[in-house]
Design a protein around this motif. Structure first.
Motif, PDB file in Angstrom:
ATOM      1  N   GLY A 150       2.994  -6.852  19.654  1.00 55.68           N
ATOM      2  CA  GLY A 150       3.553  -7.326  18.389  1.00 55.68           C
ATOM      3  C   GLY A 150       4.956  -7.860  18.461  1.00 55.68           C
ATOM      4  N   THR A 151       5.603  -7.795  19.622  1.00 52.48           N
ATOM      5  CA  THR A 151       6.973  -8.281  19.750  1.00 52.48           C
ATOM      6  C   THR A 151       7.161  -8.918  21.119  1.00 52.48           C
ATOM      7  N   ARG A 152       8.133  -9.790  21.209  1.00 52.99           N
ATOM      8  CA  ARG A 152       8.471 -10.398  22.498  1.00 52.99           C
ATOM      9  C   ARG A 152       9.572  -9.644  23.215  1.00 52.99           C
ATOM     10  N   LEU A 153      10.135  -8.641  22.575  1.00 56.19           N
ATOM     11  CA  LEU A 153      11.245  -7.903  23.174  1.00 56.19           C
ATOM     12  C   LEU A 153      10.755  -6.936  24.248  1.00 56.19           C
ATOM     13  N   PRO A 154      11.598  -6.656  25.251  1.00 54.66           N
ATOM     14  CA  PRO A 154      11.284  -5.574  26.187  1.00 54.66           C
ATOM     15  C   PRO A 154      11.191  -4.250  25.430  1.00 54.66           C
ATOM     16  N   VAL A 155      10.188  -3.464  25.774  1.00 53.84           N
ATOM     17  CA  VAL A 155       9.971  -2.164  25.136  1.00 53.84           C
ATOM     18  C   VAL A 155      10.132  -1.064  26.176  1.00 53.84           C
ATOM     19  N   ILE A 156      10.980  -0.103  25.865  1.00 52.67           N
ATOM     20  CA  ILE A 156      11.079   1.120  26.662  1.00 52.67           C
ATOM     21  C   ILE A 156      10.375   2.221  25.885  1.00 52.67           C
ATOM     22  N   ALA A 157       9.444   2.902  26.545  1.00 50.22           N
ATOM     23  CA  ALA A 157       8.597   3.883  25.873  1.00 50.22           C
ATOM     24  C   ALA A 157       9.068   5.302  26.155  1.00 50.22           C
ATOM     25  N   SER A 158       9.033   6.123  25.118  1.00 51.92           N
ATOM     26  CA  SER A 158       9.419   7.523  25.220  1.00 51.92           C
ATOM     27  C   SER A 158       8.446   8.372  24.410  1.00 51.92           C
ATOM     28  N   GLY A 159       8.221   9.581  24.888  1.00 52.90           N
ATOM     29  CA  GLY A 159       7.359  10.483  24.149  1.00 52.90           C
ATOM     30  C   GLY A 159       6.041  10.750  24.845  1.00 52.90           C
ATOM     31  N   GLY A 160       5.900  11.957  25.392  1.00 52.78           N
ATOM     32  CA  GLY A 160       4.630  12.386  25.951  1.00 52.78           C
ATOM     33  C   GLY A 160       4.391  12.070  27.406  1.00 52.78           C
ATOM     34  N   VAL A 161       5.306  11.346  28.059  1.00 54.26           N
ATOM     35  CA  VAL A 161       5.068  10.973  29.458  1.00 54.26           C
ATOM     36  C   VAL A 161       5.083  12.233  30.320  1.00 54.26           C
ATOM     37  N   THR A 162       3.941  12.563  30.901  1.00 52.66           N
ATOM     38  CA  THR A 162       3.769  13.863  31.556  1.00 52.66           C
ATOM     39  C   THR A 162       3.281  13.759  32.993  1.00 52.66           C
ATOM     40  N   THR A 163       2.523  12.728  33.314  1.00 50.14           N
ATOM     41  CA  THR A 163       1.899  12.617  34.638  1.00 50.14           C
ATOM     42  C   THR A 163       2.112  11.213  35.212  1.00 50.14           C
ATOM     43  N   PRO A 164       1.910  11.064  36.527  1.00 51.62           N
ATOM     44  CA  PRO A 164       1.941   9.717  37.101  1.00 51.62           C
ATOM     45  C   PRO A 164       0.933   8.776  36.442  1.00 51.62           C
ATOM     46  N   ALA A 165      -0.211   9.309  36.024  1.00 49.60           N
ATOM     47  CA  ALA A 165      -1.201   8.471  35.344  1.00 49.60           C
ATOM     48  C   ALA A 165      -0.643   7.909  34.038  1.00 49.60           C
ATOM     49  N   ASP A 166       0.141   8.702  33.319  1.00 49.47           N
ATOM     50  CA  ASP A 166       0.793   8.205  32.104  1.00 49.47           C
ATOM     51  C   ASP A 166       1.715   7.034  32.442  1.00 49.47           C
ATOM     52  N   VAL A 167       2.462   7.174  33.521  1.00 49.76           N
ATOM     53  CA  VAL A 167       3.385   6.115  33.936  1.00 49.76           C
ATOM     54  C   VAL A 167       2.610   4.844  34.264  1.00 49.76           C
TER      55      VAL A 167
END
Length: 238
Positions: A187-204
């Motif tokens: 929905g946006t052209r901006l770079p997005v940094i994600a936070s919240g719930g990252v727990t495993t390498p698979a999430d990454v």
């Protein structure tokens, strides 16, 4: 994809909270030592949150944050307690690379344009803290409208990037919910940094596949669910 270890500061100490609740704070020691440790382990950027500022004491932890800047020289993005353009400008002038505007951006959206004009868009990050599809402000208690619409408005005002925090899963160490992130990236052209719930390498890896430009590691990193090296390696795989 860049990995940002979180250094959240409360009462001068590095802590982690669950769902933003001050009463859940776990103490992880000196914030400067923690910051140096993450850099020594391979990080090249830090995500600092002035939690006392978020809870109303904007000047709190200023000396600790300045120490991190002077001791590390690392790329730093900073949020928490930035209640005015003056607050934001002050941090940018002492060497913070990017300020994260959360409640201020929703209450006074034109602050984004003003700061971007003065300091450049790349140094202005808009915070999109979302719960059940709504931006939430004031300690994640007050809904303020659709998170995609807000992200698009922040983009139009001149923000250089977005910090998306999925409040529904933040701090729980139970994994991410990829769908809200996917919608935001689309929905946006901006770079997005994600936070919240990252727990495993698979999430990454999932977030890398979605197309985020970076992730913030907090509770799972401090709790030992994922190591910084594992996250860095997973981020390089995509």
């Amino acid at each position: 994809m860049k990995i940002y270890p979180a250094v959240d500061i409360l009462d001068g100490r590095c802590v982690q909270l669950i769902q933003g609740n001050r009463a859940t704070a776990t103490d992880y020691g000196d914030p400067v030592i923690r910051a140096i440790r993450w850099l020594d382990e391979g990080a090249d950027a830090l995500h600092i949150v002035n939690l006392d500022g978020a809870f109303g004491a904007a000047e709190a932890n200023a000396s600790v944050i300045k120490d991190i800047l002077s001791e590390t020289g690392a790329e730093v993005q900073l949020g928490g307690g930035i209640r005015s353009t003056g607050d934001a400008a002050g941090w940018l002038e002492i060497g913070v690379d990017r300020v994260i505007l959360g409640t201020l951006a929703t209450k006074e959206p034109d602050c984004i344009r003003e700061l971007a004009d003065e300091f450049g868009s790349k140094r202005i990050m808009a915070g999109v803290d979302a719960k059940d599809g709504q931006v939430v402000v004031r300690g994640w208690e007050e809904p303020a409208g659709d998170y995609i619409e807000w992200a698009q408005r922040f983009e139009a005002l001149g923000a250089g990037s977005l910090l998306f925090t999925n409040v529904n899963v933040e701090g729980l160490q139970q994994g991410i919910d990829p769908e809200p992130v996917r919608r935001l990236v689309a929905g946006t052209r901006l770079p997005v940094i994600a936070s919240g719930g990252v727990t495993t390498p698979a999430d990454v890896r999932t977030l890398a596949d979605i197309g985020v430009s970076g992730i913030v590691l907090g509770s799972a990193l401090y709790g030992g669910k994922i190591t910084l090296q594992e996250a860095l390696e997973a981020g390089k795989e995509k």
